[in-house]
Scaffold this motif. Structure first.
Motif, PDB file in Angstrom:
ATOM      1  N   ILE A  81       0.842  -1.203   0.000  1.00 15.45           N
ATOM      2  CA  ILE A  81       0.000   0.000   0.000  1.00 15.45           C
ATOM      3  C   ILE A  81       0.874   1.248   0.000  1.00 15.45           C
ATOM      4  O   ILE A  81       0.621   2.211  -0.750  1.00 15.45           O
ATOM      5  CB  ILE A  81      -0.936  -0.008   1.227  1.00 15.45           C
ATOM      6  CG1 ILE A  81      -1.930  -1.165   1.128  1.00 15.45           C
ATOM      7  CG2 ILE A  81      -1.674   1.323   1.350  1.00 15.45           C
ATOM      8  CD1 ILE A  81      -2.789  -1.344   2.379  1.00 15.45           C
ATOM      9  N   GLN A  82       1.897   1.245   0.827  1.00 14.92           N
ATOM     10  CA  GLN A  82       2.799   2.386   0.922  1.00 14.92           C
ATOM     11  C   GLN A  82       3.536   2.629  -0.394  1.00 14.92           C
ATOM     12  O   GLN A  82       3.660   3.767  -0.863  1.00 14.92           O
ATOM     13  CB  GLN A  82       3.817   2.143   2.047  1.00 14.92           C
ATOM     14  CG  GLN A  82       4.815   3.266   2.251  1.00 14.92           C
ATOM     15  CD  GLN A  82       4.182   4.534   2.758  1.00 14.92           C
ATOM     16  OE1 GLN A  82       3.160   4.482   3.462  1.00 14.92           O
ATOM     17  NE2 GLN A  82       4.755   5.662   2.412  1.00 14.92           N
ATOM     18  N   VAL A  83       4.016   1.557  -1.007  1.00 17.29           N
ATOM     19  CA  VAL A  83       4.760   1.682  -2.265  1.00 17.29           C
ATOM     20  C   VAL A  83       3.843   2.185  -3.382  1.00 17.29           C
ATOM     21  O   VAL A  83       4.245   3.029  -4.195  1.00 17.29           O
ATOM     22  CB  VAL A  83       5.397   0.333  -2.657  1.00 17.29           C
ATOM     23  CG1 VAL A  83       5.990   0.395  -4.056  1.00 17.29           C
ATOM     24  CG2 VAL A  83       6.485  -0.040  -1.650  1.00 17.29           C
ATOM     25  N   ILE A  84       2.610   1.692  -3.437  1.00 14.27           N
ATOM     26  CA  ILE A  84       1.656   2.158  -4.452  1.00 14.27           C
ATOM     27  C   ILE A  84       1.385   3.644  -4.283  1.00 14.27           C
ATOM     28  O   ILE A  84       1.310   4.390  -5.263  1.00 14.27           O
ATOM     29  CB  ILE A  84       0.350   1.346  -4.382  1.00 14.27           C
ATOM     30  CG1 ILE A  84       0.595  -0.098  -4.831  1.00 14.27           C
ATOM     31  CG2 ILE A  84      -0.731   1.987  -5.248  1.00 14.27           C
ATOM     32  CD1 ILE A  84      -0.589  -1.025  -4.606  1.00 14.27           C
ATOM     33  N   ALA A  85       1.251   4.096  -3.040  1.00 12.53           N
ATOM     34  CA  ALA A  85       0.999   5.514  -2.789  1.00 12.53           C
ATOM     35  C   ALA A  85       2.167   6.380  -3.248  1.00 12.53           C
ATOM     36  O   ALA A  85       1.969   7.490  -3.754  1.00 12.53           O
ATOM     37  CB  ALA A  85       0.733   5.733  -1.297  1.00 12.53           C
ATOM     38  N   GLU A  86       3.382   5.883  -3.079  1.00 12.74           N
ATOM     39  CA  GLU A  86       4.567   6.675  -3.401  1.00 12.74           C
ATOM     40  C   GLU A  86       4.984   6.576  -4.870  1.00 12.74           C
ATOM     41  O   GLU A  86       5.451   7.551  -5.452  1.00 12.74           O
ATOM     42  CB  GLU A  86       5.737   6.227  -2.524  1.00 12.74           C
ATOM     43  CG  GLU A  86       5.540   6.534  -1.046  1.00 12.74           C
ATOM     44  CD  GLU A  86       6.702   6.065  -0.202  1.00 12.74           C
ATOM     45  OE1 GLU A  86       7.684   5.525  -0.781  1.00 12.74           O
ATOM     46  OE2 GLU A  86       6.652   6.241   1.032  1.00 12.74           O
ATOM     47  N   HIS A  87       4.814   5.388  -5.466  1.00 13.34           N
ATOM     48  CA  HIS A  87       5.337   5.159  -6.811  1.00 13.34           C
ATOM     49  C   HIS A  87       4.250   4.882  -7.853  1.00 13.34           C
ATOM     50  O   HIS A  87       4.565   4.800  -9.043  1.00 13.34           O
ATOM     51  CB  HIS A  87       6.317   3.981  -6.797  1.00 13.34           C
ATOM     52  CG  HIS A  87       7.486   4.186  -5.892  1.00 13.34           C
ATOM     53  ND1 HIS A  87       8.625   4.868  -6.268  1.00 13.34           N
ATOM     54  CD2 HIS A  87       7.698   3.803  -4.602  1.00 13.34           C
ATOM     55  CE1 HIS A  87       9.488   4.893  -5.269  1.00 13.34           C
ATOM     56  NE2 HIS A  87       8.947   4.256  -4.238  1.00 13.34           N
ATOM     57  N   GLY A  88       3.004   4.718  -7.401  1.00 11.29           N
ATOM     58  CA  GLY A  88       1.952   4.380  -8.343  1.00 11.29           C
ATOM     59  C   GLY A  88       2.009   2.910  -8.721  1.00 11.29           C
ATOM     60  O   GLY A  88       2.999   2.219  -8.450  1.00 11.29           O
ATOM     61  N   VAL A  89       0.957   2.428  -9.354  1.00  3.51           N
ATOM     62  CA  VAL A  89       0.912   1.021  -9.759  1.00  3.51           C
ATOM     63  C   VAL A  89       2.022   0.713 -10.756  1.00  3.51           C
ATOM     64  O   VAL A  89       2.688  -0.324 -10.679  1.00  3.51           O
ATOM     65  CB  VAL A  89      -0.465   0.689 -10.371  1.00  3.51           C
ATOM     66  CG1 VAL A  89      -0.446  -0.684 -11.026  1.00  3.51           C
ATOM     67  CG2 VAL A  89      -1.555   0.733  -9.304  1.00  3.51           C
ATOM     68  N   ALA A  90       2.255   1.624 -11.693  1.00  2.00           N
ATOM     69  CA  ALA A  90       3.258   1.384 -12.727  1.00  2.00           C
ATOM     70  C   ALA A  90       4.664   1.262 -12.154  1.00  2.00           C
ATOM     71  O   ALA A  90       5.497   0.524 -12.686  1.00  2.00           O
ATOM     72  CB  ALA A  90       3.217   2.499 -13.759  1.00  2.00           C
ATOM     73  N   GLY A  91       4.938   1.979 -11.065  1.00  2.00           N
ATOM     74  CA  GLY A  91       6.284   1.948 -10.494  1.00  2.00           C
ATOM     75  C   GLY A  91       6.466   0.960  -9.363  1.00  2.00           C
ATOM     76  O   GLY A  91       7.557   0.874  -8.781  1.00  2.00           O
TER      77      GLY A  91
ATOM     78  N   ALA B 190      -6.301   1.505 -12.080  1.00  2.00           N
ATOM     79  CA  ALA B 190      -5.942   0.109 -12.314  1.00  2.00           C
ATOM     80  C   ALA B 190      -7.177  -0.724 -12.658  1.00  2.00           C
ATOM     81  O   ALA B 190      -7.110  -1.635 -13.493  1.00  2.00           O
ATOM     82  CB  ALA B 190      -5.244  -0.461 -11.087  1.00  2.00           C
ATOM     83  N   ALA B 191      -8.312  -0.408 -12.016  1.00  2.00           N
ATOM     84  CA  ALA B 191      -9.537  -1.166 -12.264  1.00  2.00           C
ATOM     85  C   ALA B 191     -10.063  -0.938 -13.677  1.00  2.00           C
ATOM     86  O   ALA B 191     -10.752  -1.801 -14.240  1.00  2.00           O
ATOM     87  CB  ALA B 191     -10.599  -0.785 -11.240  1.00  2.00           C
ATOM     88  N   LEU B 192      -9.734   0.209 -14.273  1.00  2.00           N
ATOM     89  CA  LEU B 192     -10.136   0.452 -15.653  1.00  2.00           C
ATOM     90  C   LEU B 192      -9.451  -0.527 -16.605  1.00  2.00           C
ATOM     91  O   LEU B 192     -10.028  -0.931 -17.614  1.00  2.00           O
ATOM     92  CB  LEU B 192      -9.776   1.889 -16.058  1.00  2.00           C
ATOM     93  CG  LEU B 192     -10.637   3.005 -15.469  1.00  2.00           C
ATOM     94  CD1 LEU B 192     -10.075   4.359 -15.860  1.00  2.00           C
ATOM     95  CD2 LEU B 192     -12.089   2.872 -15.925  1.00  2.00           C
ATOM     96  N   ARG B 193      -8.222  -0.915 -16.261  1.00  2.00           N
ATOM     97  CA  ARG B 193      -7.440  -1.810 -17.124  1.00  2.00           C
ATOM     98  C   ARG B 193      -7.527  -3.271 -16.676  1.00  2.00           C
ATOM     99  O   ARG B 193      -7.271  -4.166 -17.472  1.00  2.00           O
ATOM    100  CB  ARG B 193      -5.974  -1.366 -17.129  1.00  2.00           C
ATOM    101  CG  ARG B 193      -5.765   0.021 -17.721  1.00  2.00           C
ATOM    102  CD  ARG B 193      -4.290   0.395 -17.732  1.00  2.00           C
ATOM    103  NE  ARG B 193      -4.043   1.614 -18.473  1.00  2.00           N
ATOM    104  CZ  ARG B 193      -4.082   2.822 -17.951  1.00  2.00           C
ATOM    105  NH1 ARG B 193      -4.366   2.973 -16.671  1.00  2.00           N
ATOM    106  NH2 ARG B 193      -3.839   3.891 -18.697  1.00  2.00           N
ATOM    107  N   ASP B 194      -7.851  -3.488 -15.418  1.00  2.00           N
ATOM    108  CA  ASP B 194      -7.902  -4.855 -14.876  1.00  2.00           C
ATOM    109  C   ASP B 194      -9.292  -5.103 -14.284  1.00  2.00           C
ATOM    110  O   ASP B 194      -9.577  -4.701 -13.159  1.00  2.00           O
ATOM    111  CB  ASP B 194      -6.829  -5.025 -13.793  1.00  2.00           C
ATOM    112  CG  ASP B 194      -6.777  -6.450 -13.257  1.00  2.00           C
ATOM    113  OD1 ASP B 194      -7.547  -7.310 -13.734  1.00  2.00           O
ATOM    114  OD2 ASP B 194      -5.954  -6.701 -12.352  1.00  2.00           O
TER     115      ASP B 194
END
Length: 250
Positions: free
Chosen positions: A88-98, A182-186
């Motif tokens: 969760i922390q990494v997604i907040a900082e880097h986004g799903v792509a990162g 992400a839900a738009l693509r998955d």
């Protein structure tokens, strides 16, 4: 007359001949003494060298095993939960792509192999992270309406919820927006978003009809997004007026 040569003298040639009595110990056919009977010390089993010892003795005397004991595995029953929170922390900082396995493992302070042990892949871990975040946001949302009993209290609660960013901060909404994208693509992630929206509407349906609850829920989320992206603050009086219209007449 010819003189006798020294070899022909019996008295002088006698010492060169081996006497039968002296040759008897070595030529009498007696068995030759073995090394153990010749005065050599016989090694006892307890004093055998490591190279002569059997498998059990080698293990007992192996200095590498004595000096380098196997490191005990750390007891970490909360490791899986910590990995999800780290995601969760990494997604907040880097986004799903990162977001990567290595970033999550570093944030959770776990070996990289722990991620593949507890999760089938990055998609699985990401879905569990979004699900946990949605559940936390839903709990905060529901708690905000504790103590609401009538229409005026509902309008006031919804107004404060929007003005206070629905009890979440920029970090929380960053994760929510990453989930929406992400839900738009998955399509698999839409189960997470749909469960979240149903939980929010269920709270509002305690005070208004299902159709109004859907509209107010969408209004809350939409106005929070507008506030988050706006360069100027939205007046709380304006928010209250919009909410009052959405809730409808008593």
């Amino acid at each position: 007359m010819r003189q006798a040569t020294p070899a022909a003298n019996p008295a002088k040639a006698a010492p060169a001949k081996a006497t039968p009595a002296k040759a008897a110990p070595t030529k009498a056919g007696l068995p030759k003494a073995s090394p153990s009977k010749a005065g050599l010390p016989k090694a006892s089993p307890s004093k055998a060298s490591p190279s002569q010892a059997g498998p059990t003795e080698k293990a007992h005397h192996d200095p590498t095993k004595r000096n380098n004991p196997r490191r005990a595995r750390r007891h970490d029953p909360d490791r899986k939960d910590r990995i999800v929170d780290a995601a969760i922390q990494v997604i907040a900082e880097h986004g799903v792509a990162g977001t990567t396995h290595r970033l999550i493992a570093a944030a959770a302070d776990v070996p990289l192999g722990s991620l593949t042990y507890h999760f089938t892949g990055l998609d699985d871990l990401r879905a569990q992270a979004f699900k946990r975040h949605a559940e936390r946001m839903s709990a905060t949302y529901a708690a905000h309406f504790d103590g609401v009993h009538d229409r005026d209290q509902l309008i006031d609660a919804v107004t404060r919820l929007i003005h206070g960013d629905a009890g979440a901060d920029t970090h929380d909404w960053a994760i929510a927006y990453e989930l929406y994208l992400a839900a738009l693509r998955d399509p698999a992630l839409r189960e997470v978003t749909e469960t979240w929206m149903r939980a929010s509407r269920a709270v509002l349906e305690r005070f208004v009809d299902p159709v109004t609850a859907r509209g107010v829920d969408a209004l809350i989320e939409g106005l929070v997004i507008h506030k988050t992206l706006a360069t100027t603050p939205v007046p709380v009086e304006e928010i209250r007026a919009i909410v009052t219209r959405a809730v409808g007449k008593p």
